[in-house]
Scaffold this motif. Sequence first.
Motif, PDB file in Angstrom:
ATOM      1  N   LYS A 173     -28.098 -19.567-114.275  1.00  0.00           N
ATOM      2  CA  LYS A 173     -28.671 -18.480-114.387  1.00  0.00           C
ATOM      3  C   LYS A 173     -29.446 -18.123-113.041  1.00  0.00           C
ATOM      4  O   LYS A 173     -29.497 -18.516-111.991  1.00  0.00           O
ATOM      5  CB  LYS A 173     -29.484 -17.934-115.718  1.00  0.00           C
ATOM      6  N   LEU A 174     -30.118 -16.709-112.947  1.00  0.00           N
ATOM      7  CA  LEU A 174     -30.851 -16.195-111.909  1.00  0.00           C
ATOM      8  C   LEU A 174     -32.159 -17.186-111.427  1.00  0.00           C
ATOM      9  O   LEU A 174     -32.175 -17.610-110.574  1.00  0.00           O
ATOM     10  CB  LEU A 174     -31.414 -15.014-112.004  1.00  0.00           C
ATOM     11  N   HIS A 175     -32.768 -17.775-112.579  1.00  0.00           N
ATOM     12  CA  HIS A 175     -33.753 -18.489-112.258  1.00  0.00           C
ATOM     13  C   HIS A 175     -33.480 -20.250-112.454  1.00  0.00           C
ATOM     14  O   HIS A 175     -34.196 -20.850-112.893  1.00  0.00           O
ATOM     15  CB  HIS A 175     -35.039 -18.057-112.978  1.00  0.00           C
ATOM     16  N   GLU A 176     -32.142 -20.525-112.084  1.00  0.00           N
ATOM     17  CA  GLU A 176     -32.005 -21.853-112.393  1.00  0.00           C
ATOM     18  C   GLU A 176     -32.927 -22.731-111.327  1.00  0.00           C
ATOM     19  O   GLU A 176     -33.144 -22.302-110.573  1.00  0.00           O
ATOM     20  CB  GLU A 176     -30.393 -21.969-111.693  1.00  0.00           C
ATOM     21  N   GLU A 177     -33.223 -23.821-112.389  1.00  0.00           N
ATOM     22  CA  GLU A 177     -34.041 -24.805-111.570  1.00  0.00           C
ATOM     23  C   GLU A 177     -33.984 -26.311-112.190  1.00  0.00           C
ATOM     24  O   GLU A 177     -33.703 -26.543-113.384  1.00  0.00           O
ATOM     25  CB  GLU A 177     -35.381 -24.554-112.080  1.00  0.00           C
ATOM     26  N   PHE A 178     -33.836 -27.418-111.235  1.00  0.00           N
ATOM     27  CA  PHE A 178     -33.600 -28.670-111.609  1.00  0.00           C
ATOM     28  C   PHE A 178     -35.064 -29.510-111.069  1.00  0.00           C
ATOM     29  O   PHE A 178     -35.569 -29.279-109.914  1.00  0.00           O
ATOM     30  CB  PHE A 178     -32.587 -29.425-110.912  1.00  0.00           C
ATOM     31  N   LEU A 179     -35.807 -29.928-111.956  1.00  0.00           N
ATOM     32  CA  LEU A 179     -36.912 -30.877-111.872  1.00  0.00           C
ATOM     33  C   LEU A 179     -36.542 -32.130-112.000  1.00  0.00           C
ATOM     34  O   LEU A 179     -36.436 -32.671-113.121  1.00  0.00           O
ATOM     35  CB  LEU A 179     -38.299 -30.317-112.657  1.00  0.00           C
ATOM     36  N   ARG A 180     -36.679 -32.933-110.771  1.00  0.00           N
ATOM     37  CA  ARG A 180     -36.155 -34.229-110.809  1.00  0.00           C
ATOM     38  C   ARG A 180     -37.247 -35.168-110.363  1.00  0.00           C
ATOM     39  O   ARG A 180     -37.871 -34.910-109.546  1.00  0.00           O
ATOM     40  CB  ARG A 180     -35.027 -34.539-109.936  1.00  0.00           C
ATOM     41  N   GLY A 181     -37.338 -36.419-110.933  1.00  0.00           N
ATOM     42  CA  GLY A 181     -38.402 -37.305-110.368  1.00  0.00           C
ATOM     43  C   GLY A 181     -38.638 -38.168-111.656  1.00  0.00           C
ATOM     44  O   GLY A 181     -38.022 -38.313-112.756  1.00  0.00           O
TER      45      GLY A 181
END
Length: 301
Positions: A209-217
């Motif tokens: 989607k428009l606000h795709e986000e991956f927070l990795r850590g």
Amino acid sequence: MDGGRLPAMKDAPHVALAPGPALYLVGTPIGNLADITLRGLRVLKEVDVIACEDTRQTQKLLNHYAILTRTTSYHEHNEMTKSAELVKQMQEGASVALVTDAGMPGISDPGYRLIALAIRHRVPVVPVPGASAFLAALVASGLATDSFRFSGFLPAKRGERRAALEAVKNSPRTQVFYEAPHRIVETLTDVVVLLGAARHVVVAREVTKLHEEFLRGRAGEVLENLKARESVKGEITLLIGKAEDEDARVATGTLARQSVPQRVAQIMAEEKVDEKIALKKVAKERGVSKSEAYRELQRSK
């Protein structure tokens, strides 16, 4: 290849529908409307009826592609009666496409009862592959994909959720879950407490989607990132890395049996760092605040 052309796909069917009635499981976009296959569009156009989890949601897709096929509702509140009704229609010669609001039908969505009933009555069940939120999140996560387990939504109740997380503490494979945005901070807190702040995690939000986000850590770092936000919105897939190396030792109790002073001393000796850095690492390993670890260290002096 001849003249730069792709090799002929001899096994690919040239028609969308098989002869006779059948149940088609059609994957639909999980966000971006362009993420539907040509075969999927053709099936939706040619079947007699489309069974939808939410007809209003599916209608947006149908309108976008000018598909006029009749729709009917099929969801968790009517699936018992509706399944029998749809199977009867197929036995009388109708072809039916089953779709969910997003992704592949039957994955953490209604569909199993209809599929099982169709198979029981010898109605052909035909998968038409498409987008899947957990699979898209997994391949882009950066975590190991050679062995993984998808477990759907985590339990909403804290005790049941903690039991589910405790069960994967020693897992040698990547764990994949769906989670509600209003519970993700609470869930990550449980991950830190039960699996350790150093466990690798990925929070995949609004995939495609428009606000795709991956927070990795590390779990502790990702948790602090989300805590700093006013709110967390959107559809979420939570991935937890497999237990290995130091994470596995913590999970099986090798490190957990050590006192804080013992572990601090071990880290200082092995990694040639000062007490402050070692203490910070111990606090992360055990999912406690640095001040709490410091107090235990001081009590031993």
